[in-house]
Design a protein around this motif. Structure first.
Motif, PDB file in Angstrom:
ATOM      1  N   GLY A  68       0.806  -1.213   0.000  1.00 55.49           N
ATOM      2  CA  GLY A  68       0.000   0.000   0.000  1.00 55.49           C
ATOM      3  C   GLY A  68       0.835   1.257   0.000  1.00 55.49           C
ATOM      4  O   GLY A  68       2.069   1.217  -0.105  1.00 55.49           O
ATOM      5  N   PRO A 102       0.072  -6.925  -4.801  1.00 52.69           N
ATOM      6  CA  PRO A 102       0.764  -5.637  -4.799  1.00 52.69           C
ATOM      7  C   PRO A 102       2.114  -5.651  -4.079  1.00 52.69           C
ATOM      8  O   PRO A 102       2.975  -4.841  -4.398  1.00 52.69           O
ATOM      9  CB  PRO A 102      -0.229  -4.715  -4.082  1.00 52.69           C
ATOM     10  CG  PRO A 102      -1.548  -5.360  -4.262  1.00 52.69           C
ATOM     11  CD  PRO A 102      -1.288  -6.838  -4.248  1.00 52.69           C
ATOM     12  N   SER A 104      -1.609  -1.007  -3.942  1.00 54.01           N
ATOM     13  CA  SER A 104      -3.018  -1.107  -3.583  1.00 54.01           C
ATOM     14  C   SER A 104      -3.163  -1.202  -2.076  1.00 54.01           C
ATOM     15  O   SER A 104      -2.404  -1.916  -1.417  1.00 54.01           O
ATOM     16  CB  SER A 104      -3.679  -2.325  -4.227  1.00 54.01           C
ATOM     17  OG  SER A 104      -5.024  -2.443  -3.783  1.00 54.01           O
ATOM     18  N   CYS A 142      -6.342  -1.911  -1.004  1.00 54.18           N
ATOM     19  CA  CYS A 142      -7.642  -2.579  -0.963  1.00 54.18           C
ATOM     20  C   CYS A 142      -7.476  -4.009  -0.466  1.00 54.18           C
ATOM     21  O   CYS A 142      -6.937  -4.858  -1.164  1.00 54.18           O
ATOM     22  CB  CYS A 142      -8.273  -2.581  -2.354  1.00 54.18           C
ATOM     23  SG  CYS A 142      -9.795  -3.549  -2.471  1.00 54.18           S
ATOM     24  N   LEU A 200      -6.614  -3.661  -8.979  1.00 57.25           N
ATOM     25  CA  LEU A 200      -5.943  -3.413  -7.710  1.00 57.25           C
ATOM     26  C   LEU A 200      -6.889  -2.826  -6.670  1.00 57.25           C
ATOM     27  O   LEU A 200      -6.649  -2.933  -5.471  1.00 57.25           O
ATOM     28  CB  LEU A 200      -4.756  -2.467  -7.928  1.00 57.25           C
ATOM     29  CG  LEU A 200      -3.563  -3.062  -8.688  1.00 57.25           C
ATOM     30  CD1 LEU A 200      -2.580  -1.973  -9.071  1.00 57.25           C
ATOM     31  CD2 LEU A 200      -2.873  -4.120  -7.847  1.00 57.25           C
ATOM     32  N   TRP A 201      -7.959  -2.190  -7.118  1.00 50.95           N
ATOM     33  CA  TRP A 201      -8.895  -1.534  -6.219  1.00 50.95           C
ATOM     34  C   TRP A 201     -10.313  -2.006  -6.542  1.00 50.95           C
ATOM     35  O   TRP A 201     -10.743  -1.933  -7.695  1.00 50.95           O
ATOM     36  CB  TRP A 201      -8.826  -0.016  -6.380  1.00 50.95           C
ATOM     37  CG  TRP A 201      -7.443   0.543  -6.204  1.00 50.95           C
ATOM     38  CD1 TRP A 201      -6.478   0.665  -7.164  1.00 50.95           C
ATOM     39  CD2 TRP A 201      -6.861   1.040  -5.000  1.00 50.95           C
ATOM     40  NE1 TRP A 201      -5.334   1.209  -6.636  1.00 50.95           N
ATOM     41  CE2 TRP A 201      -5.545   1.455  -5.304  1.00 50.95           C
ATOM     42  CE3 TRP A 201      -7.330   1.190  -3.692  1.00 50.95           C
ATOM     43  CZ2 TRP A 201      -4.685   1.997  -4.349  1.00 50.95           C
ATOM     44  CZ3 TRP A 201      -6.486   1.737  -2.740  1.00 50.95           C
ATOM     45  CH2 TRP A 201      -5.189   2.133  -3.070  1.00 50.95           C
ATOM     46  N   CYS A 242     -10.977   1.340   0.367  1.00 50.99           N
ATOM     47  CA  CYS A 242     -10.883   2.062  -0.906  1.00 50.99           C
ATOM     48  C   CYS A 242     -11.451   3.470  -0.773  1.00 50.99           C
ATOM     49  O   CYS A 242     -10.868   4.441  -1.252  1.00 50.99           O
ATOM     50  CB  CYS A 242     -11.636   1.309  -2.006  1.00 50.99           C
ATOM     51  SG  CYS A 242     -10.731  -0.065  -2.752  1.00 50.99           S
ATOM     52  N   PHE A 257      -7.721   4.558  -9.542  1.00 48.83           N
ATOM     53  CA  PHE A 257      -8.871   3.797  -9.043  1.00 48.83           C
ATOM     54  C   PHE A 257      -9.763   3.255 -10.149  1.00 48.83           C
ATOM     55  O   PHE A 257     -10.527   2.319  -9.922  1.00 48.83           O
ATOM     56  CB  PHE A 257      -9.705   4.672  -8.109  1.00 48.83           C
ATOM     57  CG  PHE A 257      -9.212   4.662  -6.686  1.00 48.83           C
ATOM     58  CD1 PHE A 257      -9.803   3.870  -5.731  1.00 48.83           C
ATOM     59  CD2 PHE A 257      -8.124   5.435  -6.312  1.00 48.83           C
ATOM     60  CE1 PHE A 257      -9.348   3.856  -4.427  1.00 48.83           C
ATOM     61  CE2 PHE A 257      -7.659   5.433  -5.010  1.00 48.83           C
ATOM     62  CZ  PHE A 257      -8.269   4.636  -4.062  1.00 48.83           C
TER      63      PHE A 257
END
Length: 443
Positions: free
Chosen positions: A140, A167, A301, A303, A316-317, A324, A344
Motif C-alpha cells: 500500500g 501488490p 493497492s 484494498c 488493484l482496487w 478504498c 482507481f
C-alpha cells in the motif's frame, strides 16, 4: 473439562531455514511452519538472543490457534519469560485480539492466565548487527512513502514480507532491491475448524506476527533496525467493549510499538531497534507525501478485498470497500483528479450508493469501520476541504455530506482539524538523526 491452550517448544533448522511451531488446544494439536531464506548465520541461530526471539515468535503466532476456542488458560511450559515479557504476551492475547473478542462477544480482558517458567535475565547480552534496515512492505501507500523517505535520506534498506503476493510483489519489483521473503504455512486443520460450528474466527494482530518474524530475520541475517510504516491515526480505536477500547489496528498503535520495541531491545541487548518512520504523520499527510512521485501508481493497492481475492490478478482496487473509500478521500485534496481516477478506475465520490460508507468514515453514522482507516475527524476534514475544492465540490457524495458535516462539527473545527492533519506530531521514537533528515526532506 477446563479448556487450555499450550505453546510447545519451537524448533529451527538453519540449514533449511525451517522453523516449526506446535500448539495444543485441549485435545487438538497444530503445527505451523515458517520457511526463512537459506544462508542464515548458523552461529546467530545458536545464541540465547535468537532462542528468546524464537520463543516469543511461537507465542505470538499462537493467537491464530488460541482463538478457535479462546480459553482462559495459556501455558508455555518450555519458554521462559521475564516479567516484562509476560506483560507483552498478555497484551498480545488481550488487546491484540480486542476486535476478535468484541465481534464474538467474548469477555476476556483481565481474565487470562499465563503459565511459563521464570526467566531471571531480563536483558540478554548485546549482539552485533549490521547497520542496515529491514523494511516491511505491505503493497500500500504507507510503506512506499517510507521507501521514498529512506531513499532520499540515504538509508540502505531491504524490503521484507511474509507470504508475498499481489501488490507486495509488484511494489518490491518496482523498488528494485532484492527482498527478504518468508513463507508462512498455517496448519490446514486450524483453517478448517475456524469455519465449523463450535469454533471462533476473527481478526488477529498481523503486524505483531509479521514483526516477530522480521526479528528472526534481523538476527539471522544482520539488520539492526526494523522500520515500520504505521501512521499516528492507527492508535485510534473503534469501539469500547468489555470496559476497554478495542482497535482494529492495535498492533500498529504507538502503545504497542513502544512495547514490542522494548521487548526486541531486551532480547538483543539493545542491538535491534524497532520504530515506525511514519508515526508523526496523519493519513492525509502521508497521502500528500505519496503524490511526490508517480512511480508506484500502477502497482500499489491498499484494498484488502481485492488483495485477498486476486493476488497478482485483476483490478488493484475494488472501489466498494471502506478502505478504498478512505484512501480515495485522503488522496483527493492533494492529487490531480485525472491521476486519482486513473489509479482507481472510477470516481467513488460520484456513486450515490457509497454514501453510507462515507458517513461512517466521517462520523455521521454508525461506527468507525473495522478496517485500517484513519481518524474520523480526519475524514471529515478532508470532506470539508473537498467541498471548497474546484475539482470536487460538485461531486455527489461531497454535496450530500456537506451540510451534515458543518452541522455536526462546525466550520472552525473542520478547518483546525485539516491544519492538524498537516502538522507533524512529536509523539514518536524515530532515532533523532534520522528524524532530522526525514523532516528536512518531507516538506
Amino acid at each position: 473439562m477446563t479448556e487450555f491452550f499450550r505453546i510447545e517448544s519451537p524448533s529451527f533448522d538453519p540449514t533449511t531455514g525451517e522453523a516449526r511451531f506446535t500448539y495444543t488446544l485441549n485435545d487438538l494439536s497444530f503445527t505451523e511452519v515458517l520457511t526463512l531464506p537459506k544462508g542464515a548465520d548458523s552461529a546467530a541461530a545458536q545464541t540465547s538472543n535468537f532462542e528468546k526471539l524464537l520463543g516469543l515468535t511461537a507465542i505470538t503466532l499462537g493467537v491464530s490457534y488460541f482463538k478457535l476456542r479462546a480459553p482462559f488458560t495459556i501455558e508455555a511450559p518450555s519458554i521462559p519469560l521475564a516479567s516484562a515479557e509476560r506483560a507483552f504476551v498478555i497484551d498480545i492475547y488481550e488487546n491484540g485480539l480486542g476486535e476478535f473478542y468484541a465481534r464474538n462477544e467474548l469477555a476476556r480482558f483481565g481474565k487470562l492466565t499465563l503459565t511459563a517458567p521464570e526467566d531471571t535475565v531480563a536483558r540478554k547480552p548485546e549482539i552485533t548487527l549490521l547497520e542496515r534496515t529491514l523494511l516491511p512492505i505491505g503493497g500500500g501507500k504507507d510503506s512506499l512513502v517510507s521507501v521514498d523517505l529512506l531513499t532520499h535520506t540515504g538509508v540502505p534498506f531491504t524490503p521484507f514480507a511474509v507470504n508475498p503476493k499481489g501488490p507486495i510483489v509488484s511494489c518490491v519489483d518496482a523498488i528494485g532491491t532484492a527482498p527478504v521473503y518468508v513463507s508462512r504455512k498455517l496448519d490446514a486443520e486450524m483453517i478448517r475448524l475456524s469455519k465449523e460450528p463450535g469454533y471462533y474466527n476473527g481478526h488477529v494482530p498481523s503486524t505483531a506476527i509479521n514483526s516477530m518474524i522480521a526479528s528472526l530475520c534481523a538476527v539471522l541475517f544482520g539488520y539492526d533496525q526494523i522500520v515500520l510504516s504505521n501512521e499516528r491515526s492507527a492508535s485510534e480505536g473503534n469501539v469500547v467493549f468489555d470496559g476497554r477500547e478495542t482497535n482494529h489496528q492495535y498492533s500498529k498503535s504507538l502503545g504497542f510499538e513502544l512495547l514490542i520495541a522494548d521487548t526486541l531491545a531486551n532480547a538483543t541487548g539493545g542491538a535491534l531497534k524497532y520504530f515506525s518512520l511514519l508515526r508523526p504523520y496523519s493519513e492525509a499527510r502521508i497521502a500528500s507525501l505519496f503524490t511526490k512521485s508517480d512511480k508506484f501508481d500502477a502497482v500499489f493497492s491498499s484494498c484488502n478485498r481485492n488483495f485477498r481475492l486476486n493476488g497478482n490478478d485483476g483490478a488493484l482496487w475494488c472501489g466498494e470497500c471502506p478502505k478504498c473509500h478512505f484512501v480515495f478521500l485522503i488522496f483527493a485534496p492533494f492529487m490531480k483528479k485525472e491521476r486519482l481516477l486513473r489509479i482507481f478506475g472510477k470516481n467513488v465520490l460520484e456513486v450515490a450508493e457509497y454514501e453510507h460508507s462515507f458517513r461512517e468514515l466521517s462520523g455521521l453514522a454508525g461506527q468507525k469501520p473495522w478496517e485500517c482507516v484513519g481518524e474520523i475527524l480526519e475524514a471529515a476534514a478532508c470532506f470539508y476541504t473537498l467541498s471548497r475544492h474546484a475539482d470536487w465540490y460538485q461531486d455527489t457524495i461531497v454535496k450530500a455530506l456537506k451540510d451534515d458535516l458543518l452541522a455536526q462539527y462546525g466550520e472552525e473545527k473542520l478547518q483546525l482539524a485539516m491544519a492538524e492533519c498537516l502538522t507533524d506530531s512529536r509523539d514518536h521514537h524515530i532515532p533523532p538523526a534520522l528524524s532530522a533528515k526525514v523532516q528536512a526532506y518531507a516538506v
